[in-house]
Scaffold this motif. Structure first.
Motif, PDB file in Angstrom:
ATOM      1  N   ARG A 248      10.382   8.201   0.905  1.00 34.59           N
ATOM      2  CA  ARG A 248      10.916   6.927   0.435  1.00 34.59           C
ATOM      3  C   ARG A 248      12.126   7.250  -0.459  1.00 34.59           C
ATOM      4  O   ARG A 248      12.242   8.375  -0.944  1.00 34.59           O
ATOM      5  CB  ARG A 248       9.823   6.170  -0.339  1.00 34.59           C
ATOM      6  CG  ARG A 248       8.793   5.534   0.595  1.00 34.59           C
ATOM      7  CD  ARG A 248       7.492   5.201  -0.107  1.00 34.59           C
ATOM      8  NE  ARG A 248       6.635   6.376  -0.235  1.00 34.59           N
ATOM      9  CZ  ARG A 248       5.498   6.411  -0.924  1.00 34.59           C
ATOM     10  NH1 ARG A 248       5.094   5.333  -1.557  1.00 34.59           N
ATOM     11  NH2 ARG A 248       4.769   7.515  -0.980  1.00 34.59           N
TER      12      ARG A 248
ATOM     13  N   GLY B 206       3.554  10.671   1.443  1.00 38.58           N
ATOM     14  CA  GLY B 206       2.882  10.266   0.211  1.00 38.58           C
ATOM     15  C   GLY B 206       2.535  11.488  -0.607  1.00 38.58           C
ATOM     16  O   GLY B 206       2.926  12.608  -0.286  1.00 38.58           O
ATOM     17  N   GLY B 207       1.780  11.272  -1.657  1.00 41.27           N
ATOM     18  CA  GLY B 207       1.304  12.397  -2.444  1.00 41.27           C
ATOM     19  C   GLY B 207       1.540  12.224  -3.933  1.00 41.27           C
ATOM     20  O   GLY B 207       2.144  11.237  -4.368  1.00 41.27           O
ATOM     21  N   HIS B 208       1.051  13.183  -4.674  1.00 45.90           N
ATOM     22  CA  HIS B 208       1.117  13.123  -6.137  1.00 45.90           C
ATOM     23  C   HIS B 208       1.485  14.469  -6.738  1.00 45.90           C
ATOM     24  O   HIS B 208       1.080  15.515  -6.230  1.00 45.90           O
ATOM     25  CB  HIS B 208      -0.223  12.644  -6.703  1.00 45.90           C
ATOM     26  CG  HIS B 208      -0.467  11.198  -6.403  1.00 45.90           C
ATOM     27  ND1 HIS B 208      -1.012  10.788  -5.210  1.00 45.90           N
ATOM     28  CD2 HIS B 208      -0.187  10.084  -7.109  1.00 45.90           C
ATOM     29  CE1 HIS B 208      -1.062   9.460  -5.204  1.00 45.90           C
ATOM     30  NE2 HIS B 208      -0.576   9.006  -6.347  1.00 45.90           N
TER      31      HIS B 208
ATOM     32  N   ASP C  55       3.040   9.545  -8.715  1.00 51.99           N
ATOM     33  CA  ASP C  55       3.256   9.323  -7.283  1.00 51.99           C
ATOM     34  C   ASP C  55       4.603   9.966  -6.927  1.00 51.99           C
ATOM     35  O   ASP C  55       5.533   9.972  -7.757  1.00 51.99           O
ATOM     36  CB  ASP C  55       3.272   7.808  -7.009  1.00 51.99           C
ATOM     37  CG  ASP C  55       3.099   7.470  -5.542  1.00 51.99           C
ATOM     38  OD1 ASP C  55       3.787   8.075  -4.706  1.00 51.99           O
ATOM     39  OD2 ASP C  55       2.283   6.582  -5.231  1.00 51.99           O
TER      40      ASP C  55
ATOM     41  N   ASP D 190       0.195  13.698   1.138  1.00 53.60           N
ATOM     42  CA  ASP D 190      -0.423  12.603   1.885  1.00 53.60           C
ATOM     43  C   ASP D 190       0.420  12.327   3.112  1.00 53.60           C
ATOM     44  O   ASP D 190       1.650  12.273   3.010  1.00 53.60           O
ATOM     45  CB  ASP D 190      -0.491  11.326   1.030  1.00 53.60           C
ATOM     46  CG  ASP D 190      -1.907  10.963   0.615  1.00 53.60           C
ATOM     47  OD1 ASP D 190      -2.859  11.489   1.226  1.00 53.60           O
ATOM     48  OD2 ASP D 190      -2.075  10.148  -0.310  1.00 53.60           O
TER      49      ASP D 190
ATOM     50  N   TRP E  63      -4.751   7.277   4.802  1.00 53.40           N
ATOM     51  CA  TRP E  63      -4.507   8.643   4.303  1.00 53.40           C
ATOM     52  C   TRP E  63      -5.739   9.510   4.586  1.00 53.40           C
ATOM     53  O   TRP E  63      -6.835   8.993   4.838  1.00 53.40           O
ATOM     54  CB  TRP E  63      -4.252   8.593   2.808  1.00 53.40           C
ATOM     55  CG  TRP E  63      -3.183   7.667   2.345  1.00 53.40           C
ATOM     56  CD1 TRP E  63      -3.364   6.487   1.671  1.00 53.40           C
ATOM     57  CD2 TRP E  63      -1.770   7.807   2.487  1.00 53.40           C
ATOM     58  NE1 TRP E  63      -2.149   5.905   1.383  1.00 53.40           N
ATOM     59  CE2 TRP E  63      -1.150   6.687   1.874  1.00 53.40           C
ATOM     60  CE3 TRP E  63      -0.951   8.782   3.076  1.00 53.40           C
ATOM     61  CZ2 TRP E  63       0.234   6.519   1.830  1.00 53.40           C
ATOM     62  CZ3 TRP E  63       0.427   8.600   3.029  1.00 53.40           C
ATOM     63  CH2 TRP E  63       1.012   7.491   2.413  1.00 53.40           C
TER      64      TRP E  63
ATOM     65  N   GLU F 259       2.704  -1.183  -3.292  1.00 56.07           N
ATOM     66  CA  GLU F 259       3.388  -0.016  -2.728  1.00 56.07           C
ATOM     67  C   GLU F 259       2.918   0.345  -1.308  1.00 56.07           C
ATOM     68  O   GLU F 259       3.690   0.805  -0.480  1.00 56.07           O
ATOM     69  CB  GLU F 259       3.204   1.189  -3.672  1.00 56.07           C
ATOM     70  CG  GLU F 259       3.962   2.431  -3.261  1.00 56.07           C
ATOM     71  CD  GLU F 259       5.468   2.196  -3.161  1.00 56.07           C
ATOM     72  OE1 GLU F 259       5.993   1.358  -3.922  1.00 56.07           O
ATOM     73  OE2 GLU F 259       6.103   2.828  -2.301  1.00 56.07           O
TER      74      GLU F 259
ATOM     75  N   GLU G 171      -5.766   0.561  -0.028  1.00 55.57           N
ATOM     76  CA  GLU G 171      -6.478   1.650   0.646  1.00 55.57           C
ATOM     77  C   GLU G 171      -7.991   1.410   0.685  1.00 55.57           C
ATOM     78  O   GLU G 171      -8.638   1.586   1.724  1.00 55.57           O
ATOM     79  CB  GLU G 171      -6.199   2.992  -0.038  1.00 55.57           C
ATOM     80  CG  GLU G 171      -4.862   3.615   0.295  1.00 55.57           C
ATOM     81  CD  GLU G 171      -3.697   3.019  -0.468  1.00 55.57           C
ATOM     82  OE1 GLU G 171      -3.915   2.102  -1.294  1.00 55.57           O
ATOM     83  OE2 GLU G 171      -2.553   3.446  -0.234  1.00 55.57           O
TER      84      GLU G 171
HETATM   85  C1  GLC Z   1      -1.146   7.074  -1.670  1.00 55.93           C
HETATM   86  C2  GLC Z   1       0.074   7.983  -1.554  1.00 55.93           C
HETATM   87  C3  GLC Z   1       1.205   7.486  -2.406  1.00 55.93           C
HETATM   88  C4  GLC Z   1       1.522   6.050  -2.060  1.00 55.93           C
HETATM   89  C5  GLC Z   1       0.281   5.184  -2.206  1.00 55.93           C
HETATM   90  C6  GLC Z   1       0.543   3.763  -1.736  1.00 55.93           C
HETATM   91  O1  GLC Z   1      -1.707   7.183  -2.919  1.00 55.93           O
HETATM   92  O2  GLC Z   1      -0.260   9.296  -1.897  1.00 55.93           O
HETATM   93  O3  GLC Z   1       2.359   8.275  -2.267  1.00 55.93           O
HETATM   94  O4  GLC Z   1       2.580   5.551  -2.832  1.00 55.93           O
HETATM   95  O5  GLC Z   1      -0.766   5.729  -1.446  1.00 55.93           O
HETATM   96  O6  GLC Z   1      -0.551   2.981  -1.859  1.00 55.93           O
END
Ligand code: GLC
Length: 428
Positions: free
Chosen positions: A385, A314-316, A105, A153, A277, A203, A259
């Protein structure tokens, strides 16, 4: 400009690393760890959070059929980001070679790099200048690349276009407009609730809280990395969430949503608005009977206090474990998964956000995914973040305070005062 600067600095860092002895320092920053040799060819694993996109095995199969001697096995960890991290940290602390490539993450780079659980990557071997600059920054630590962005994300507001159209409404730009829209739409749609995001204690709650603060014009931490939650903007942000639960606009059930739970609720037609997302797009649009809202929803920018809101980034990113055996294969596999071709295919199959900038302006893709320009804006305007080694402690403090406040424990002012004090300690 920023992009050039970053690459320039990365380039300089790389030279310093190559010329440094086992553990030197560079330009007064952190000690320079020795750069591990990326050698060893053979089977590897990819450790990642649960693949909610459903396309990852497909991508791995593509690699495996071309590389029968360097097969990749998928290790799926839990869906919850905190639980994924816990397993990756345990694996690293025992110096296990079970996980070779780690799908990190964006919030974990600092911790994994500082602890030398992942190796520095040769940035010249990746087309970093073709990726959205903000995504590359999330994979660097002290200007060195440790993880390559494979999916980004940005938060989006999914809304029931059919219901808004019937009420003569356009998507809300502010929280007040969102409330007003619900007041108009809900009476005719019993069984439907107004709004949800990711409000379980994990998170995702940190993401949603940060987004609420950003969208009221504030920030969780300032440019100096110190918390800024003793502000009117932070209060307005938390009030949006707390008052939402109090008024019932946020259904009580949403406090158990990560999610996937939220996605299922939106797909079942239980929500007018859902903060989510991009991966939700294709699933909610499925016409195989799995979605009750196919053809009935659209996507808009997140609303805010006085105008459009601002997402949490967000993202990976893919990294190579310091304890992996076949690091050369790991590196090549990361090149494969992060390539433009794979990111395009993955967008087409799973609607996950690519990190390749050009894909957002590709006419064939924007025709098929009309939300892409909105997503690009979401990512470009998104706030990171905190990029700190103790990130998990920061996030846990936020999760505890916000979860309690949304549950009606204490008041908003007290929650923020306590959180400001705790984060000040953690970022000292
Ligand atoms: C998604 C995002 C990630 C975030 C997560 C929280 O996977 O890409 O960055 O921490 O959601 O649930």
């Amino acid at each position: 400009m920023a992009r050039q600067g970053l690459i320039g600095r990365i380039g300089i860092a790389a030279v310093l690393v190559l010329t440094a002895s086992a553990c030197g320092t560079d330009s007064g920053s952190r000690p320079t760890p020795p750069q591990a040799a990326l050698d060893g060819v053979g089977p590897i694993t990819l450790a990642t959070g649960k693949d909610t996109s459903g396309n990852l095995q497909n991508q791995i199969d593509g690699w495996n059929s071309a590389h029968p001697d360097q097969r990749v096995s998928l290790i799926e960890l839990p869906e919850n980001a905190d639980a994924q991290r816990q397993q990756m940290v345990q694996n690293a602390q025992t110096r296990s070679d079970t996980y070779a490539v780690l799908n990190l993450d964006v919030i974990w780079t600092a911790e994994f790099a500082a602890n030398q659980w992942v190796v520095q990557l040769p940035e010249a071997e990746f087309p970093l200048d073709k990726l959205l600059p903000a995504t590359v920054e999330t994979g660097t630590y002290f200007n060195r690349l440790y993880a390559v962005p494979t999916n980004s994300d940005g938060g989006l507001l999914y809304y029931r276009k059919d219901l808004l159209d019937a009420a003569g409404l356009t998507p809300p730009k502010t929280w007040a407009e969102l409330s007003a829209a619900c007041a108009k739409v809900l009476p005719a749609n019993p069984g439907t609730s107004c709004y949800a995001g990711q409000f379980e204690k994990y998170e995702g709650l940190t993401v949603n809280f940060s987004e609420a603060v950003n969208s009221a014009g504030g920030a969780v931490v300032g440019p100096d990395g110190k918390p800024t939650l003793d502000t009117e903007a932070a209060r307005k942000g938390l009030e949006f969430l707390v008052n939402g639960v109090k008024s019932g606009e946020i259904p009580g059930k949403a406090r158990t949503f990560k999610e996937e739970e939220g996605r299922r609720a939106f797909q079942a037609g239980e929500l007018v608005f859902h903060r989510q997302w991009p991966y939700q797009y294709l699933k909610a649009a499925a016409t195989d009977g799995s979605s009750a809202v196919a053809g009935k929803f659209a996507v808009a920018p997140l609303p805010g206090l006085t105008g459009p809101g601002s997402s949490t980034l967000g993202g990976h990113n893919l990294a190579v474990s310091a304890f992996a055996k076949n690091k050369k294969t790991a590196l090549e596999f990361i090149k494969y998964l992060s390539s433009e071709e794979q990111q395009r295919a993955n967008l087409e199959k799973s609607s996950q956000a690519p990190t390749w900038a050009a894909l957002y302006d590709d006419p064939a893709l924007t025709a098929r995914f009309p939300y892409l320009p909105t997503l690009k804006q979401s990512i470009l305007g998104a706030k990171r973040r905190p990029a700190v080694v103790k990130y998990q402690e920061v996030s846990t403090a936020i999760q505890n305070a916000v979860y309690d406040a949304m549950g009606g424990k204490g008041d908003v002012g007290g929650a923020l005062t306590g959180l400001q004090a705790r984060l000040s300690e953690l970022t000292k």
